[in-house]
Design an enzyme around this catalytic site. Structure first.
Site, PDB file in Angstrom:
ATOM      1  N   TYR A  61       0.857  -1.191   0.000  1.00  0.00           N
ATOM      2  CA  TYR A  61       0.000   0.000   0.000  1.00  0.00           C
ATOM      3  C   TYR A  61       0.891   1.239   0.000  1.00  0.00           C
ATOM      4  O   TYR A  61       1.499   1.596   1.014  1.00  0.00           O
ATOM      5  CB  TYR A  61      -0.943   0.033   1.213  1.00  0.00           C
ATOM      6  N   PRO A 207     -15.410  -4.693   2.258  1.00  0.00           N
ATOM      7  CA  PRO A 207     -16.648  -4.976   2.987  1.00  0.00           C
ATOM      8  C   PRO A 207     -17.807  -4.101   2.533  1.00  0.00           C
ATOM      9  O   PRO A 207     -18.967  -4.466   2.694  1.00  0.00           O
ATOM     10  CB  PRO A 207     -16.281  -4.693   4.453  1.00  0.00           C
ATOM     11  N   LEU A 208     -17.473  -2.934   1.941  1.00  0.00           N
ATOM     12  CA  LEU A 208     -18.519  -2.058   1.402  1.00  0.00           C
ATOM     13  C   LEU A 208     -18.519  -2.122  -0.121  1.00  0.00           C
ATOM     14  O   LEU A 208     -19.099  -1.251  -0.791  1.00  0.00           O
ATOM     15  CB  LEU A 208     -18.277  -0.604   1.864  1.00  0.00           C
ATOM     16  N   LEU A 214     -23.221   0.386  -1.550  1.00  0.00           N
ATOM     17  CA  LEU A 214     -24.070   1.367  -0.868  1.00  0.00           C
ATOM     18  C   LEU A 214     -25.215   1.866  -1.732  1.00  0.00           C
ATOM     19  O   LEU A 214     -26.092   2.573  -1.259  1.00  0.00           O
ATOM     20  CB  LEU A 214     -23.209   2.532  -0.361  1.00  0.00           C
TER      21      LEU A 214
HETATM   22  N1  LIG Z   1      -6.225  -8.610   0.896  1.00  0.00           N
HETATM   23  C1  LIG Z   1      -6.490  -7.919  -0.181  1.00  0.00           C
HETATM   24  O1  LIG Z   1      -6.209  -8.339  -1.322  1.00  0.00           O
HETATM   25  C2  LIG Z   1      -7.150  -6.575  -0.031  1.00  0.00           C
HETATM   26  C3  LIG Z   1      -7.666  -5.896  -1.156  1.00  0.00           C
HETATM   27  C4  LIG Z   1      -8.300  -4.657  -0.946  1.00  0.00           C
HETATM   28  C5  LIG Z   1      -8.401  -4.139   0.345  1.00  0.00           C
HETATM   29  N2  LIG Z   1      -7.868  -4.817   1.417  1.00  0.00           N
HETATM   30  C6  LIG Z   1      -8.000  -4.308   2.803  1.00  0.00           C
HETATM   31  O2  LIG Z   1      -9.374  -4.220   3.095  1.00  0.00           O
HETATM   32  C7  LIG Z   1      -9.679  -2.914   3.608  1.00  0.00           C
HETATM   33  C8  LIG Z   1     -11.103  -2.539   3.229  1.00  0.00           C
HETATM   34  O3  LIG Z   1     -11.244  -2.476   1.830  1.00  0.00           O
HETATM   35  P1  LIG Z   1     -11.400  -1.115   1.037  1.00  0.00           P
HETATM   36  O4  LIG Z   1     -10.980   0.028   1.869  1.00  0.00           O
HETATM   37  O5  LIG Z   1     -10.694  -1.277  -0.247  1.00  0.00           O
HETATM   38  O6  LIG Z   1     -12.944  -1.095   0.654  1.00  0.00           O
HETATM   39  P2  LIG Z   1     -14.299  -0.804   1.460  1.00  0.00           P
HETATM   40  O7  LIG Z   1     -14.048  -0.773   2.931  1.00  0.00           O
HETATM   41  O8  LIG Z   1     -15.293  -1.748   0.906  1.00  0.00           O
HETATM   42  O9  LIG Z   1     -14.688   0.631   0.925  1.00  0.00           O
HETATM   43  C9  LIG Z   1     -13.873   1.753   1.069  1.00  0.00           C
HETATM   44  C10 LIG Z   1     -14.429   2.817   0.139  1.00  0.00           C
HETATM   45  O10 LIG Z   1     -15.741   3.162   0.563  1.00  0.00           O
HETATM   46  C11 LIG Z   1     -15.776   4.521   0.978  1.00  0.00           C
HETATM   47  N3  LIG Z   1     -16.462   4.568   2.277  1.00  0.00           N
HETATM   48  C12 LIG Z   1     -16.026   4.086   3.466  1.00  0.00           C
HETATM   49  N4  LIG Z   1     -16.922   4.300   4.434  1.00  0.00           N
HETATM   50  C13 LIG Z   1     -17.964   4.936   3.845  1.00  0.00           C
HETATM   51  C14 LIG Z   1     -19.191   5.425   4.342  1.00  0.00           C
HETATM   52  N5  LIG Z   1     -19.522   5.299   5.615  1.00  0.00           N
HETATM   53  N6  LIG Z   1     -20.028   6.041   3.454  1.00  0.00           N
HETATM   54  C15 LIG Z   1     -19.703   6.164   2.145  1.00  0.00           C
HETATM   55  N7  LIG Z   1     -18.540   5.723   1.620  1.00  0.00           N
HETATM   56  C16 LIG Z   1     -17.667   5.111   2.469  1.00  0.00           C
HETATM   57  C17 LIG Z   1     -14.357   4.984   1.115  1.00  0.00           C
HETATM   58  O11 LIG Z   1     -14.233   6.332   0.725  1.00  0.00           O
HETATM   59  P3  LIG Z   1     -13.804   7.465   1.825  1.00  0.00           P
HETATM   60  O12 LIG Z   1     -12.331   7.320   2.005  1.00  0.00           O
HETATM   61  O13 LIG Z   1     -14.220   8.711   1.165  1.00  0.00           O
HETATM   62  O14 LIG Z   1     -14.566   7.159   3.070  1.00  0.00           O
HETATM   63  C18 LIG Z   1     -13.620   4.082   0.132  1.00  0.00           C
HETATM   64  O15 LIG Z   1     -13.648   4.616  -1.172  1.00  0.00           O
HETATM   65  C19 LIG Z   1      -8.614  -2.036   2.962  1.00  0.00           C
HETATM   66  O16 LIG Z   1      -8.490  -0.805   3.631  1.00  0.00           O
HETATM   67  C20 LIG Z   1      -7.404  -2.922   3.046  1.00  0.00           C
HETATM   68  O17 LIG Z   1      -6.845  -2.835   4.344  1.00  0.00           O
HETATM   69  C21 LIG Z   1      -7.267  -6.015   1.230  1.00  0.00           C
END
Ligand SMILES: NC(=O)c1ccc[n+]([C@@H]2O[C@H](COP(=O)([O-])OP(=O)(O)OC[C@H]3O[C@@H](n4cnc5c(N)ncnc54)[C@H](OP(=O)(O)O)[C@@H]3O)[C@@H](O)[C@H]2O)c1
Length: 277
Positions: A61, A207-208, A214
């Site tokens: 990252y 997760p989102l 949403l």
């Molecule tokens: N193992 C793997 O291959 C892998 C791959 C991807 C991710 N990950 C891990 O999983 C974690 C979670 O995944 P993710 O961050 O990619 O996706 P996510 O949690 O599904 O979604 C994050 C996105 O949603 C927005 N968001 C978050 N809270 C919100 C809310 N309450 N209302 C509206 N929009 C919202 C965020 O924008 P804002 O910043 O504007 O809130 C961001 O663009 C990552 O941070 C990372 O640590 C792991």
């Protein structure tokens, strides 16, 4: 607040059942530094203030930037804070996430994470993704060796199948799996069920749905009735889905962070769960 949904065991560690995915505090495309470094520090510190004691990050990252930001914002770390990082992916450019499961790469990746995070041992080190070019057992064997050397407390996997989880477990104890999972993508249901059976943690990434979930009309309808937001209902659904679930929603916004963590307090009714399928 993140403990409102109780705690979960990750190996011999116990953490609140809403964690934080730190990936989003990097620059766009998870590449380079954020525009506002101080704002990124504030979000990371706010997560701890609000009771998050499980952070997910990875050397890829940024690359490196995410781990550096965590150390800048939080070191010396408060007692009980678990920083789970990952290794095994290369970022030759902003749109590439290339697996490298060679033992020599994994050993260097771990050393880099230890240095950037200012730790002598990583409490949960997750192998980011299998590398089809390298025998699976060779990569897991290298990680097991680093665990025996005391540099890793617990080993986790990411982006694996049930078969790969079983193969890894023949080589080393595995305490968690991190796969993509959310309301709209349940393709890892079999892996989730296996984690539940084995009593290990399942960390749903996206997760989102990276925000995509949403837009669901069903979600919005339930959220409106509960006086909650769609994001909160999507996270509450994950928590209700399995006792193995440890969500790690990601955000670079303090407001979204607070909103997401408050989802730990929401209990969905049987009717709501049935409506969400
Ligand atoms: N193992 C793997 O291959 C892998 C791959 C991807 C991710 N990950 C891990 O999983 C974690 C979670 O995944 P993710 O961050 O990619 O996706 P996510 O949690 O599904 O979604 C994050 C996105 O949603 C927005 N968001 C978050 N809270 C919100 C809310 N309450 N209302 C509206 N929009 C919202 C965020 O924008 P804002 O910043 O504007 O809130 C961001 O663009 C990552 O941070 C990372 O640590 C792991």
């Amino acid at each position: 607040m993140p403990g409102a949904a109780g705690t979960i065991r990750v190996g011999d560690l116990r953490v609140n059942r809403m964690g934080y995915g730190a990936m989003r505090v990097c620059g766009p495309d998870v590449w380079g530094p954020p525009k506002d470094r101080a704002a990124a520090h504030r979000v990371l510190r706010r997560a701890v203030e609000l009771g998050v004691n499980f952070f997910d990050t990875a050397d890829s990252y940024g690359p490196h930037v995410n781990e550096e930001l965590i150390a800048e914002a939080l070191y010396p770390y408060p007692d009980g804070l678990v920083i789970a990082t990952k290794g095994g992916l290369l970022r030759p450019h902003r749109h590439a996430w290339d697996p490298d499961g060679r033992p020599i790469h994994l050993r260097g990746a771990l050393e880099g994470s230890l240095k950037r995070l200012k730790l002598e041992c990583i409490e949960l080190y997750q192998w980011h993704a299998p590398d089809p070019k390298v025998p699976f057992a060779e990569s897991v064997g290298a990680l097991a060796e680093m665990q025996r050397a005391g540099k890793i407390r617990h080993l986790g996997l990411s982006n694996v199948s049930v078969r790969q989880l079983a193969e890894a477990r023949r080589i080393a104890p595995i305490v968690s799996v991190q796969n993509r999972y959310n309301l709209e993508d349940r393709s890892a249901d079999d892996v989730l069920a296996e984690c539940e059976k084995l009593g290990i943690a399942f960390l749903p990434w996206f997760p989102l749905g990276a925000g995509g979930c949403l837009k669901s009309a069903k979600l919005k309808k339930i959220a409106a009735r509960l006086g909650a937001t769609a994001a909160q209902v999507a996270l509450a659904w994950l928590i209700a889905r399995s006792k193995a679930m440890l969500p790690i929603p990601g955000t670079a916004s303090s407001a979204h962070l607070e909103e997401n963590l408050a989802a730990a307090k929401i209990t969905l009714s049987a009717d709501d769960l049935a409506a969400l399928g």
